[in-house]
Enzyme design. Structure first.
Site, short mmCIF file in Angstrom:
data_model
loop_
_atom_site.label_atom_id
_atom_site.label_comp_id
_atom_site.label_asym_id
_atom_site.label_seq_id
_atom_site.Cartn_x
_atom_site.Cartn_y
_atom_site.Cartn_z
N ASN A 215 0.91 7.92 1.46
CA ASN A 215 1.95 7.01 2.06
C ASN A 215 3.25 7.54 1.52
OD1 ASN A 215 2.21 5.33 -0.23
ND2 ASN A 215 0.24 4.55 0.30
N ASP A 284 -5.45 1.65 2.31
CA ASP A 284 -6.44 0.59 2.85
C ASP A 284 -7.78 1.40 3.08
OD1 ASP A 284 -4.70 -1.48 2.74
OD2 ASP A 284 -3.77 -0.97 4.44
N LYS A 294 -12.18 23.72 1.85
CA LYS A 294 -11.15 23.47 3.04
C LYS A 294 -11.47 23.56 4.41
CE LYS A 294 -6.87 25.33 4.73
NZ LYS A 294 -5.99 26.44 4.51
N PRO A 310 -11.66 -0.53 -1.82
CA PRO A 310 -11.89 -1.96 -2.39
C PRO A 310 -10.08 -2.43 -2.62
CG PRO A 310 -12.18 0.12 -4.01
CD PRO A 310 -12.12 0.49 -2.77
N ASP A 311 -10.36 -3.84 -2.64
CA ASP A 311 -9.07 -4.41 -2.58
C ASP A 311 -8.69 -4.70 -4.30
OD1 ASP A 311 -6.76 -6.58 -2.79
OD2 ASP A 311 -7.25 -7.11 -0.76
N ILE A 312 -7.61 -3.87 -4.93
CA ILE A 312 -7.57 -3.79 -6.40
C ILE A 312 -7.24 -5.23 -6.57
CG2 ILE A 312 -6.55 -3.02 -8.02
CD1 ILE A 312 -6.62 -0.20 -6.60
N VAL A 313 -6.08 -5.72 -6.07
CA VAL A 313 -5.22 -6.87 -6.77
C VAL A 313 -6.20 -8.03 -6.37
CG1 VAL A 313 -4.35 -7.46 -4.46
CG2 VAL A 313 -3.11 -8.08 -6.69
N PHE A 328 1.87 -7.50 -3.92
CA PHE A 328 3.10 -7.04 -3.29
C PHE A 328 2.69 -6.82 -1.78
CE2 PHE A 328 5.29 -6.47 -7.06
CZ PHE A 328 6.47 -5.92 -6.94
N LYS A 342 -2.04 -13.55 2.18
CA LYS A 342 -2.40 -12.80 1.33
C LYS A 342 -2.40 -13.65 0.06
CE LYS A 342 -1.20 -8.09 3.20
NZ LYS A 342 -0.38 -6.95 2.82
#
Length: 404
Positions: A215, A284, A294, A310-313, A328, A342
């Protein structure tokens, strides 16, 4: 005493010749234990009492004693050390060294650094009781104090039995008391001594050895937060995805690529983590399979199966013990609705939300504007430089982490 004011401080320790030099080893341990970065200068006399190798092992840094150092930039080691130090501590300070300092001499590395630095100076005298009482030594001390005025702190000497068998004033103060006196020269920040872990930047989720999903996160906000937390006295670990930013000074940086790498790094820091700030833009999803070679262009269309990362926070917030966890939320619509969702769903203590659909703030910009939410309230920060915003956010986090 924890001496939290020493966290992240750069202490330059000068050791002059005298039997009390053996105490300097314990002094380094006290300073390091409090979170200071310590470098050591030894005079020729000091090296007769304790080895540079000992001081190097304890400080974790090379020991300096040559006035002209061929390994230093332009051979000017004394200037580099003078600029590096937040405080110059001389312990022990012998009668000979005090005499040379009082006369403004610069005939070795230690005295030259004393002349070249703007850092505060602390000295811990150590000598025979008769030498300390001698009128010349007392005159030298007065001359030194008059010259440095408020920039000089004299620690001790203590009184008691001396190595030679005499009893009286002249003993070097005990290392723990010297370290405490040095700590008191610094102000205590809002997060003094607190262990803070911050994630920053994007993640890269590999498709094959040359392609990946990522991103637009630049990492600027996370890096600014790390510097602001450091300046508030915290011990900071920055877990950084791939960015083009230089590593911040006095901060432990852990480099990662993928979301799984970032999760592993975060979990490895949780044992001592007191505040966790998840400012990274974590992907995500990631490709279900990563090709070993390649992927060649063939068909007109190509599909990649993605699986959820996985959702780290949320993982950190669920940890026991629970660090103060700040998330965040980068949103493009209904910012408060999604942010508060959230906050509750992930069991966060605080969440910082911004509208990344705006072209004047957010990703790759030097400015940002955010709304901060916590269970009992909220506040807003209008458009400002990310460095300034980071200080405001760290101040807010500190207020909620230490509500007293």
């Amino acid at each position: 005493m924890q001496m939290q004011q020493l966290c992240n401080r750069r202490i330059l320790l000068g050791i002059s010749g005298g039997i009390a030099a053996y105490k300097s080893a314990e002094l380094v341990r006290e300073l390091k234990k409090a979170g200071a970065d310590v470098r050591v200068i030894m005079t020729d006399g000091a090296r007769e009492f304790i080895t540079p190798l000992t001081m190097q092992a304890l400080s974790g840094n090379p020991v300096h004693y040559a006035l002209l150092d061929p390994e230093a930039e332009a051979g000017m080691g004394h200037i580099e050390l003078a600029k590096w130090a937040d405080l110059l501590l001389i312990a022990p300070a012998s009668a000979n060294l005090i005499a040379r300092l009082s006369q403004g001499m610069g005939n070795d590395l230690l005295t030259t650094v004393c002349l070249a630095t703007d850092a505060p100076l602390c000295i811990a005298p150590a000598m025979n009781q008769a030498m300390w009482r001698d009128p010349v030594t007392q005159a030298n001390m007065k001359r030194l104090q008059d010259a440095h005025k408020d920039n000089l702190t004299v620690i001790g000497p203590d009184a008691g039995e001396q190595a030679c068998g005499d009893v009286g004033p002249g003993r070097m103060m005990e290392p723990a008391l010297i370290a405490e006196a040095v700590a008191n020269k610094f102000e205590s920040g809002a997060l003094a001594g607190v262990s803070v872990v911050i994630t920053a930047g994007p993640t890269r989720e590999a498709i094959d050895p040359v392609r990946y999903i990522t991103n637009h996160s630049s990492g600027k906000m996370g890096y600014a937060l790390a510097e602001a937390a450091r300046d508030a006295g915290a011990r900071v670990t920055l877990i950084s995805g791939p960015v083009t930013l230089d590593a911040p000074d006095r901060i432990k940086v852990v480099r990662v690529n993928s979301a799984m790498d970032m999760l592993q790094a975060a979990e490895s820091e949780l044992e001592h983590c007191e505040i966790f700030i998840a400012s990274a833009a974590v992907a995500d999803y990631r490709p279900a399979e990563v090709a070993d070679q390649k992927v060649k262009k063939s068909a007109d269309e190509m599909s990649i199966q993605l699986v959820k990362n996985p959702d780290i926070v949320a993982t950190v917030a669920a940890h026991t013990p629970h660090p103060f966890t700040v998330g965040f939320a980068a949103e493009t619509q209904d910012v408060e609705h999604y942010a508060r969702g959230k906050l509750a769903r992930k069991n966060l203590d605080m969440i910082v939300a911004n509208d990344v659909s705006r072209s004047d703030i957010g990703f790759n910009s030097d400015n940002n504007a955010v709304n901060v939410y916590w269970p009992e309230g909220q506040c807003q920060f209008d458009v400002m430089n990310k460095q300034i915003l980071a200080r405001e956010l760290i101040g807010l986090v500190a207020d909620h982490f230490r509500p007293d």
